[in-house]
Design a protein around this motif. Structure first.
Motif, PDB file in Angstrom:
ATOM      1  N   PRO A  44     -24.579  14.837 -25.616  1.00 17.56           N
ATOM      2  CA  PRO A  44     -24.452  16.149 -24.973  1.00 17.56           C
ATOM      3  C   PRO A  44     -23.554  16.074 -23.743  1.00 17.56           C
ATOM      4  CG  PRO A  44     -26.752  15.673 -25.470  1.00 17.56           C
ATOM      5  CD  PRO A  44     -25.982  14.392 -25.669  1.00 17.56           C
ATOM      6  N   GLY A  55     -22.382  18.050 -20.261  1.00 13.73           N
ATOM      7  CA  GLY A  55     -22.767  19.105 -19.323  1.00 13.73           C
ATOM      8  C   GLY A  55     -21.631  19.547 -18.431  1.00 13.73           C
ATOM      9  N   GLY A  64     -20.246  17.763 -16.115  1.00 15.12           N
ATOM     10  CA  GLY A  64     -20.221  17.010 -14.859  1.00 15.12           C
ATOM     11  C   GLY A  64     -19.807  15.567 -15.071  1.00 15.12           C
ATOM     12  N   LYS A  65     -19.945  14.779 -14.004  1.00 14.02           N
ATOM     13  CA  LYS A  65     -19.477  13.382 -14.061  1.00 14.02           C
ATOM     14  C   LYS A  65     -20.376  12.508 -14.942  1.00 14.02           C
ATOM     15  CE  LYS A  65     -22.034  12.412  -9.881  1.00 14.02           C
ATOM     16  NZ  LYS A  65     -23.135  13.145 -10.519  1.00 14.02           N
ATOM     17  N   ASP A  66     -21.693  12.817 -14.974  1.00 13.17           N
ATOM     18  CA  ASP A  66     -22.626  11.923 -15.648  1.00 13.17           C
ATOM     19  C   ASP A  66     -22.373  11.841 -17.145  1.00 13.17           C
ATOM     20  OD1 ASP A  66     -23.531  12.050 -13.097  1.00 13.17           O
ATOM     21  OD2 ASP A  66     -25.585  12.585 -13.569  1.00 13.17           O
ATOM     22  N   SER A  67     -22.163  12.998 -17.776  1.00  9.88           N
ATOM     23  CA  SER A  67     -21.968  12.946 -19.227  1.00  9.88           C
ATOM     24  C   SER A  67     -20.629  12.296 -19.582  1.00  9.88           C
ATOM     25  CB  SER A  67     -22.134  14.319 -19.879  1.00  9.88           C
ATOM     26  OG  SER A  67     -21.661  15.348 -19.085  1.00  9.88           O
ATOM     27  N   VAL A 100     -24.370  23.101 -25.486  1.00 11.02           N
ATOM     28  CA  VAL A 100     -24.957  24.425 -25.639  1.00 11.02           C
ATOM     29  C   VAL A 100     -24.059  25.341 -24.822  1.00 11.02           C
ATOM     30  CG1 VAL A 100     -26.956  25.899 -25.207  1.00 11.02           C
ATOM     31  CG2 VAL A 100     -27.293  23.485 -25.825  1.00 11.02           C
ATOM     32  N   LEU A 159     -28.513  10.999 -23.844  1.00 13.88           N
ATOM     33  CA  LEU A 159     -28.394  11.778 -22.618  1.00 13.88           C
ATOM     34  C   LEU A 159     -27.710  10.985 -21.499  1.00 13.88           C
ATOM     35  CD1 LEU A 159     -29.706  14.712 -22.129  1.00 13.88           C
ATOM     36  CD2 LEU A 159     -30.372  13.570 -24.216  1.00 13.88           C
ATOM     37  N   ALA A 160     -27.418  11.704 -20.418  1.00 12.40           N
ATOM     38  CA  ALA A 160     -26.743  11.101 -19.257  1.00 12.40           C
ATOM     39  C   ALA A 160     -27.629  11.289 -18.027  1.00 12.40           C
ATOM     40  CB  ALA A 160     -25.386  11.767 -19.058  1.00 12.40           C
ATOM     41  N   LYS A 186     -35.226  15.922 -16.704  1.00 15.31           N
ATOM     42  CA  LYS A 186     -34.228  14.843 -16.775  1.00 15.31           C
ATOM     43  C   LYS A 186     -34.871  13.487 -16.481  1.00 15.31           C
ATOM     44  CE  LYS A 186     -30.286  15.276 -14.700  1.00 15.31           C
ATOM     45  NZ  LYS A 186     -29.358  15.557 -13.585  1.00 15.31           N
ATOM     46  N   SER A 200     -19.545  19.812 -11.270  1.00 19.30           N
ATOM     47  CA  SER A 200     -20.994  19.630 -11.261  1.00 19.30           C
ATOM     48  C   SER A 200     -21.691  20.793 -10.572  1.00 19.30           C
ATOM     49  CB  SER A 200     -21.349  18.335 -10.522  1.00 19.30           C
ATOM     50  OG  SER A 200     -20.767  17.229 -11.174  1.00 19.30           O
ATOM     51  N   LYS A 220     -25.215  20.546  -4.319  1.00 21.17           N
ATOM     52  CA  LYS A 220     -24.594  19.759  -5.383  1.00 21.17           C
ATOM     53  C   LYS A 220     -23.141  19.436  -5.033  1.00 21.17           C
ATOM     54  CE  LYS A 220     -25.138  18.623  -9.947  1.00 21.17           C
ATOM     55  NZ  LYS A 220     -25.588  18.993 -11.255  1.00 21.17           N
TER      56      LYS A 220
END
Ligand SMILES: CC(=O)N[C@H]1[C@@H](OP(=O)(O)OP(=O)(O)OC[C@H]2O[C@@H](n3ccc(=O)[nH]c3=O)[C@H](O)[C@@H]2O)O[C@H](CO)[C@@H](O)[C@@H]1O[C@H](C)C(=O)N[C@@H](C)C(=O)N[C@@H](CCC(=O)O)C(=O)O
Ligand SMILES: Nc1ncnc2c1ncn2[C@@H]1O[C@H](COP(=O)(O)OP(=O)(O)OP(=O)(O)O)[C@@H](O)[C@H]1O
Length: 514
Positions: free
Chosen positions: A208, A210, A212-215, A234, A299-300, A323, A373, A395
């Motif tokens: 997935p 999102g 942002g940086k994490d995914s 989504v 996931l991230a 999360k 993000s 954020k």
């Protein structure tokens, strides 16, 4: 006029040149009115700031008032799945009076469903139906909850109770409710564990995205591990499309349509607040994985997501609860026993702090001008969605702070469009991330230790040491913090508390290590 908390209304504003400007949806959340035009704050507290002549000219009174206390029972009534259109309809009710249906359109183009995948898909949709009910339950938070689609196992009842009580923890705190002492999904009677369905492995992973940086770090970690990665989202907000495009990987896109009645009730005074949205997104991703023939959803979610914000009514309130690792393990347990032992669900970043993930992201410059993000860019209603970083929320501040130790000031400023760490007006907001004045903000921000560690790194970095916010942290914050709090080496170290499969660990260490 007195506004009920959460009330939303149409107002007409004077654009400043004497002509009424376009109508806008404005939130009256028991706080001063904030009017945004073209993403810029024009007026606060009814007193114009940046645009002196801006004023609220007319307000349409709500025609009806919603009374949450009228409702005794939230009913999880039923779901259907239309295979040709890959659309699920999830239905709920408040007593016999108000009925809601949420529509989930899974990505098109799936191969024909064979019986094992159909059985597993139905099991995921059943769980999605129960979990996605949180959005509608929260409108009134009635005393009772009933699931009318069949008895629940002990395991399932426990997970759902957690999703509603812990996942709505911030909402309960903000609305002064004590859900922990009254909200419980009951098991049985006579419920046996539904038998899980074996699925033939395909060697494909669904990641997935999102925006942002994490995914981004998650997908690049999976790719480096040699996984066969398909992306998933989504909806299709700009940053999700832009980061996915840079990866060059295929993406499956699902759509989620919240019942418009809920949005109307919000305007009429329904209770409102944060929901465990990652739980809902995860189950839509799992349904997509089963439908399209993938083995796992990756996931991230970072280690820091498991840390709460504050205590309220006997529970730790955590904005990011779904999360966190507790939800990950609860869902894995239900999947393995009630859906399929062959359907994987884990976060590939669970061992890492946000600071370690930011360091890994700093090494991926191709994505630096595509990601966002800031949550204001992800609103469902496109008219209320910000185009890019708002540059004035926890954020935006946290991502700036986490990236700065690993990038030059000019690079950080070019990402955010401003050098937030050199703006004295941002100092209180940055110091609040360290949690010494109040609780950690209700946002997806890292642990307090991480923010302190970032300030320690910046204070010792000649590129950053004289920036206004860093100077304030050096003079006011760091001398007051115990020496062993927020040690950068400790914060950047990877933890062993995770569910990441061993086959991925070499790639995880290579990307997230020093
Ligand atoms: C984009 C955002 O941050 N939204 C939060 C905001 O909602 P807002 O009213 O400003 O806009 P919308 O998101 O468009 O929602 C409109 C209304 O729809 C209802 N609703 C929406 C989504 C949903 O799943 N269920 C719903 O019932 C609701 O009544 C909305 O008013 O404020 C809300 C109240 O605090 C937040 O709940 C909204 O958060 C979204 C659900 C959302 O997607 N937020 C993610 C960006 C987010 O916060 N992710 C977390 C992960 C936390 C977790 O535990 O999963 C994070 O980044 O920390
Ligand atoms: N609209 C979405 N579609 C699919 N997955 C999503 C969506 N929004 C969030 N996610 C996923 O949910 C998890 C938590 O989201 P989160 O917002 O923390 O991640 P992110 O956007 O990658 O990073 P950041 O923390 O920088 O915003 C991530 O795995 C993310 O990919």
């Amino acid at each position: 006029m007195i506004f009920h908390p959460s009330m939303r209304e149409d107002v007409t504003v004077d654009a400043g040149d004497g002509r009424p400007a376009r109508r806008m949806l404005v939130a009256f959340a028991g706080r001063p009115v904030v009017i945004r035009r073209h993403g810029r704050v024009l007026s606060r507290g009814g007193e114009s700031q940046q645009a002196p002549r801006l004023e609220v000219m007319s307000q349409a009174a709500p025609t009806r008032v919603f009374e949450p206390a009228r409702y005794a029972t939230f009913r999880v009534t039923g779901w259907t799945f239309d295979e040709p259109s890959a659309t699920a309809s999830l239905s709920y009710a408040l007593d016999d009076e108000l009925r809601f249906t949420e529509r989930i359109e899974l990505p098109a183009g799936a191969p024909p469903l064979e019986p094992a995948r159909r059985a597993a898909l139905h099991a995921v949709l059943d769980l999605l139906h129960q979990v996605a009910g949180v959005s509608y339950y929260k409108a009134a938070a009635p005393e009772h909850v009933t699931v009318e689609t069949g008895p629940l196992s002990e395991r399932r009842a426990r997970l759902l109770t957690d999703v509603y009580v812990q996942g709505l923890g911030e909402y309960a705190y903000r609305n002064g409710l004590d859900l922990a002492s009254r909200l419980r999904f009951a098991a049985g009677p006579g419920a046996a564990d539904p038998s899980p369905t074996p699925l033939a492995p395909t060697g494909r992973s669904l990641v997935p995205i999102g925006g942002g940086k994490d995914s981004v770090v998650a997908l690049e970690t999976m790719r480096a591990a040699g996984a066969d990665v398909t992306l998933f989202s989504v909806g299709d907000p700009t940053a999700i499309g832009a980061t996915s495009a840079i990866s060059g990987l295929e993406r499956l896109v699902a759509r989620r349509v919240i019942d418009p009645l809920l949005i109307r009730l919000n305007a009429e005074g329904a209770l409102n607040g944060h929901v465990p949205v990652t739980a809902v997104v995860s189950l839509i991703a799992l349904a997509t994985a089963v439908l399209h023939g993938l083995d796992e959803v990756v996931l991230a979610n970072e280690r820091s997501a498991s840390q709460g914000n504050l205590e309220h009514a006997g529970i730790e309130v955590n904005h990011q609860w779904s999360k966190g690792v507790a939800f990950e393990r609860g869902l894995r347990d239900v999947l393995a026993h009630e859906v399929s032992p062959d359907l994987g669900y884990f976060s590939v970043l669970r061992c890492a702090s946000e600071l370690a993930i930011a360091r890994a992201f700093a090494r991926l410059p191709a994505y630096h001008h595509a990601f966002t993000s800031c949550n204001a860019t992800f609103r469902l209603d496109e008219r209320r969605r910000a185009a890019t970083w708002c540059r004035d929320c926890p954020k935006c501040r946290f991502v700036t702070l986490a990236l700065a130790p690993f990038l030059a000031p000019a690079d950080v400023a070019s990402i955010f469009g401003a050098d937030l760490l050199d703006d004295p007006a941002q100092t209180p907001g940055f110091l609040a991330l360290c949690g010494f004045e109040d609780h950690k903000p209700f946002e997806c921000v890292g642990e307090r230790e991480e923010s302190v560690a970032a300030f320690r790194l910046l204070a010792g970095d000649p590129r950053w040491a004289d920036h206004a916010v860093v100077r304030a942290a050096r003079e006011r914050l760091l001398p007051a913090v115990p020496d062993d709090f927020g040690d950068p080496a400790t914060v950047l170290a990877l933890s062993g508390d995770h569910e990441i499969p061993g086959r991925l660990m070499a790639a995880v260490h290579a990307r997230l290590g020093a």
